[in-house]
Design an enzyme around this catalytic site. Structure first.
Site, short mmCIF file in Angstrom:
data_model
loop_
_atom_site.label_atom_id
_atom_site.label_comp_id
_atom_site.label_asym_id
_atom_site.label_seq_id
_atom_site.Cartn_x
_atom_site.Cartn_y
_atom_site.Cartn_z
N GLU A 21 19.51 66.28 64.05
CA GLU A 21 20.32 67.11 65.03
C GLU A 21 21.91 67.33 64.48
O GLU A 21 22.79 68.00 64.73
CB GLU A 21 20.30 66.60 66.41
CG GLU A 21 19.02 66.70 67.05
CD GLU A 21 18.07 65.65 66.76
OE1 GLU A 21 16.95 65.63 67.60
OE2 GLU A 21 18.19 64.89 65.80
N GLY A 454 20.06 73.33 36.89
CA GLY A 454 18.57 73.40 37.09
C GLY A 454 18.37 74.63 38.34
O GLY A 454 17.73 75.65 38.29
N GLU A 506 14.23 77.14 40.43
CA GLU A 506 13.74 76.38 41.13
C GLU A 506 13.13 76.51 42.47
O GLU A 506 13.35 75.75 43.45
CB GLU A 506 14.31 74.80 41.12
CG GLU A 506 14.56 74.19 39.61
CD GLU A 506 15.24 72.84 39.69
OE1 GLU A 506 15.25 72.41 40.83
OE2 GLU A 506 15.50 72.54 38.55
N CYS A 538 20.56 65.70 53.90
CA CYS A 538 19.33 64.69 54.22
C CYS A 538 18.15 64.90 53.35
O CYS A 538 18.04 65.83 52.61
CB CYS A 538 18.93 64.97 55.76
SG CYS A 538 20.13 64.76 57.04
N HIS A 716 29.23 69.40 45.13
CA HIS A 716 29.10 68.96 46.57
C HIS A 716 30.33 69.64 47.56
O HIS A 716 30.35 69.22 48.82
CB HIS A 716 29.32 67.62 46.51
CG HIS A 716 28.28 66.93 45.75
ND1 HIS A 716 26.96 66.77 45.89
CD2 HIS A 716 28.17 66.27 44.29
CE1 HIS A 716 26.31 66.10 44.99
NE2 HIS A 716 26.98 65.76 44.16
#
Length: 781
Positions: A21, A454, A506, A538, A716
């Site tokens: 959540e 990749g 990928e 996650c 990131h």
């Protein structure tokens, strides 16, 4: 719960929610779909549910402030005002915008006045990020400077304590201890030792402790996992100094020092001499500490015994724990003992009962966060003399025995094959100097060749197609056609922007570890077994419960199709054995080194099949090699020896003309660069843009022999770097490495980014490489 129980504590719990959540709320906020107020309401709901869940399971010492919207270390930086000027000018309040700019970076335009001191048109890059000790969680690295002025800029610990109290939960607030916080940070000033800032930092902590005490907190948990590291005498003195000041200047609040992730070794005396009321110990990683504290601990020191594994997902043998702890508690005294997990339960999924796809036997072997708290409650009752938990003890012992004796665990053929590994399987046919010349002639690449790591963005369309195929709404043929169309578009686009070495993207892979694990015997998989890696990222670690066997090729056909679309080299992409090991929940009945060698043999077979199919470049990612490095330097060599051995086993069975690439995340490699060189990959790409090429320091004294691609694009962050910025990073790289060694690439795979970020960023990267070539070799351009 029976009134007869030892106190049960948790050091922290999963913050993402049973069904991620928090991830949904964060990404909705970042996308502008929900307001800041709604984000805070969603977060408040998750915290309330966490507190209620713990109480219902028998936890009597419940933490607060273990929740974070992004990262607990970042929360601490904000709390103490360690905010670099690039994100906010002095005196500016710490807004949520600033908080997330520190975490994710920011993109400025010419009219944006909220970008601190960053240049117009560029924005602020995110703070550096690295692994949290030897876990798979990653934290934002605090940044310090000489003359740093700390101040209380966030009252989050106080606010969340009051929030819990208003709901009827008396909690033990959690803070990262000041010494660990400073040791986790860095400074651009190489002469500045962060611990020299301790006396300026302590008053902020004292203010927080006073406020918590005034609002009714009787205990506070200060996490000092640095106690499990190699500390010099200055660091030990800093710990004693900080906590002596707390004792003298702080309020009458009891402090529980929490150490975890390993033995205390030569830091034990320091820990035992701190003027605090309690000490938590990780007795899973360091069971020998129990006897040591019985012998040497103060008689008034409350001991928090971390006896349930907070890092892995196997059920505990409660009967065995009872036999071990009964005599120890008798010596310590029940009034001095709390039971707890070894560390925060942040590192395990929420609830195994959410899993409906596991076989009944494998499921019975597992304990996630909810089950671990239940195990603690049972153990607390039995150790307090409750005779009504016999069935629970018997069930625990039955599950452990069933797992140990299951025919699913061992395959005799695997053991035989591991024993046949010899030295010829551990080395390439020729040294790198010979291989590189053969490969240079084969590929004919330009100076500073460009490539990616990749993966390309996993769009909503890709995820929806995968889900539709999984539930049978899309046939195998339809799904295969969809994936080939995605690959073809990616290949055409890479050719259009001028990348030199291509990848297929990928799109068929759900996760770089899970995808391979699903096609190997010895693994099980969850549907809701999510754990936080960083921020909203996650992962669902596979469960490696038995011997590993590869029965057929995994990637060959996808590579073959992608290569058929282009005349440029197409890298084949594999995940290496050490990364599969370190990013899985791993069996604990045999050494990790033996498990890794089984994985290495499986990947070796895949490498040989790819080469036989015509693959000329094969990348074997070891993104998590650094994450498995032990906390104590005395243990490094053993780990690096077997980890490097496993990489060579899987990569050394190819001809000289086949180029082996590898990739590693998080650029703290300066002190293990020789071990990385010993892996003997032809090309290594390493994450380095956030650290501004700090890895270059490794090459001041060590002449790295092979080729290397230091990352120039921080994947990131949603921020798009300019070509000039990436060129500047490569100019830095040229000061330490020969031009013939250097590749140009992003930090990591691009799976989590959006195409609208990736397209301009990679276009800029290619432009940066071209500008660099033109400047360095004008005669060729």
């Amino acid at each position: 719960m029976s009134l007869r129980s030892l106190p049960i504590a948790t050091l922290g719990t999963p913050r993402i929610g049973p069904r991620r959540e928090l991830k949904l709320a964060l990404e909705s906020y970042w996308a502008g779909k929900i307001s800041e107020q709604q984000l805070h309401e969603d977060a408040s709901g998750l915290r309330a549910a966490n507190w209620a869940r713990q109480k219902s399971l028998g936890v009597t010492i419940i933490p607060s402030n273990d929740f974070s919207l992004y990262d607990q270390v970042l929360d601490t930086s904000v709390m103490v005002g360690a905010i670099p000027e690039i994100y906010a000018s002095k005196g500016e309040s710490v807004s949520l915008e600033t908080y997330f700019a520190m975490a994710r970076g920011s993109q400025c335009d010419d009219q944006d006045a909220s970008c601190g001191q960053s240049p117009r048109g560029s924005g602020a890059p995110a703070q550096g990020m690295t692994k949290w000790f030897d876990t798979n969680y990653h934290y934002m690295i605090p940044e310090f400077y000489r003359g740093q002025a700390f101040r209380l800029c966030s009252r989050k610990p106080i606010e969340e304590y009051e929030e819990a109290k208003a709901l009827g939960f008396q909690t033990r607030p959690v803070l990262i201890g000041p010494v660990t916080f400073l040791k986790l940070g860095k400074s651009a000033d190489s002469a500045l030792q962060p611990l020299s800032l301790l006396d300026d930092l302590i008053p902020v902590y004292i203010d927080v402790l006073h406020e918590l005490a005034e609002r009714g907190a009787s205990w506070v948990q200060l996490d000092e996992p640095c106690l499990a590291l190699d500390l010099d005498e200055a660091a030990r003195k800093s710990l004693l100094h900080a906590y002596n000041r707390f004792a003298k200047e702080g309020p009458a609040i009891k402090i529980m020092i929490a150490s975890y992730f390993g033995a205390l070794g030569d830091n034990l005396n320091t820990a035992l001499n701190l003027p605090v009321s309690g000490l938590h110990l990780d007795l899973v990683r360091a069971p020998e500490l129990l006897d040591q504290i019985i012998a040497d601990g103060r008689r008034d020191l409350v001991m928090s015994l971390g006896v349930i594994d907070g890092r892995n997902i196997w059920r505990s043998n409660l009967s065995s724990l009872r036999q071990r702890l009964d005599p120890a508690i008798a010596k310590l005294g029940r009034h001095r003992v709390q039971l707890a997990p070894s560390c925060s339960l942040l590192h395990v999924p929420v609830d195994v009962e959410l899993e409906t796809g596991l076989t009944s036997d494998v499921k019975s072997w597992l304990a996630f966060s909810v089950q671990k708290m239940r195990e603690l409650a049972i153990l607390g009752r039995v150790l307090a003399g409750d005779q009504n938990v016999g069935l629970a003890l018997a069930d625990s012992e039955r599950a452990v025995t069933a797992r140990r004796t299951s025919p699913k665990i061992h395959d005799a053929n695997v053991a035989v094959r591991v024993r046949t590994i010899d030295q010829t399987m551990r080395r390439r046919a020729s040294p790198f100097a010979r291989r590189s010349e053969i490969q240079r002639k084969r590929f004919g690449l330009p100076e500073f060749p460009t490539t990616t790591i990749g993966s390309f963005p996993q769009t909503t369309e890709v995820r929806n197609a995968r889900a539709a195929h999984a539930r049978g709404a899309m046939s195998d043929e339809q799904y295969d056609r969809f994936l080939k169309e995605e690959i073809a578009r990616a290949v055409r686009w890479q050719e259009d922007i001028g990348l030199d070495v291509l990848v297929h993207g990928e799109f068929e892979r759900n996760d770089m570890v899970q995808y391979f694990s699903e096609q190997l015997a010895g693994f099980a998989f969850t549907r809701n077994g999510w754990v936080q890696s960083y921020g909203s990222r996650c992962v669902r670690p596979p469960i490696l419960f038995g011997d590993v066997v590869r029965s057929k090729p995994i990637t060959v056909e996808w590579w073959r199709y992608a290569q058929s679309l282009t005349s440029k080299p197409m890298k084949a992409m594999l995940t290496g054995p050490v990364t599969i090991l370190n990013w899985s929940f791993v069996r604990d009945d045999i050494p990790r080194s033996e498990v890794c060698r089984q994985l290495a043999l499986a990947i070796r077979d895949e490498v040989r099949d790819l080469e036989n199919a015509g693959a000329a470049m094969i990348q074997i990612d070891e993104a998590a090699l650094r994450e498995g490095l032990p906390l104590r330097r005395s243990d490094w060599k053993a780990y690096l020896d077997w980890a490097g051995d496993c990489f060579r086993i899987c990569s050394s069975g190819v001809a000289n003309q086949t180029q082996i690439h590898t990739h590693m995340c998080y650029s703290e490699f300066n002190d293990i660069i020789a071990a990385i060189a010993a892996m003997d990959a032809d090309v290594i790409s390493i994450e380095s843009s956030r650290s501004k090429m700090e890895l270059l320091d490794a090459f001041k004294k060590y002449e790295y022999p092979n080729q290397i691609g230091p990352g120039v694009y921080d994947i990131h962050s949603p921020r798009v770097p300019e070509a000039g910025e990436m060129k500047e990073l490569m100019v830095l790289a040229r000061t330490r490495l020969r031009d013939s060694q250097l590749w140009v690439n992003p930090d990591c795979g691009l799976k989590t980014r959006k195409w609208e970020e990736v397209r301009p960023a990679l276009t800029n990267m290619v432009a940066a490489a071209r500008e660099l070539r033109a400047a360095a070799y004008p005669q060729n351009h």
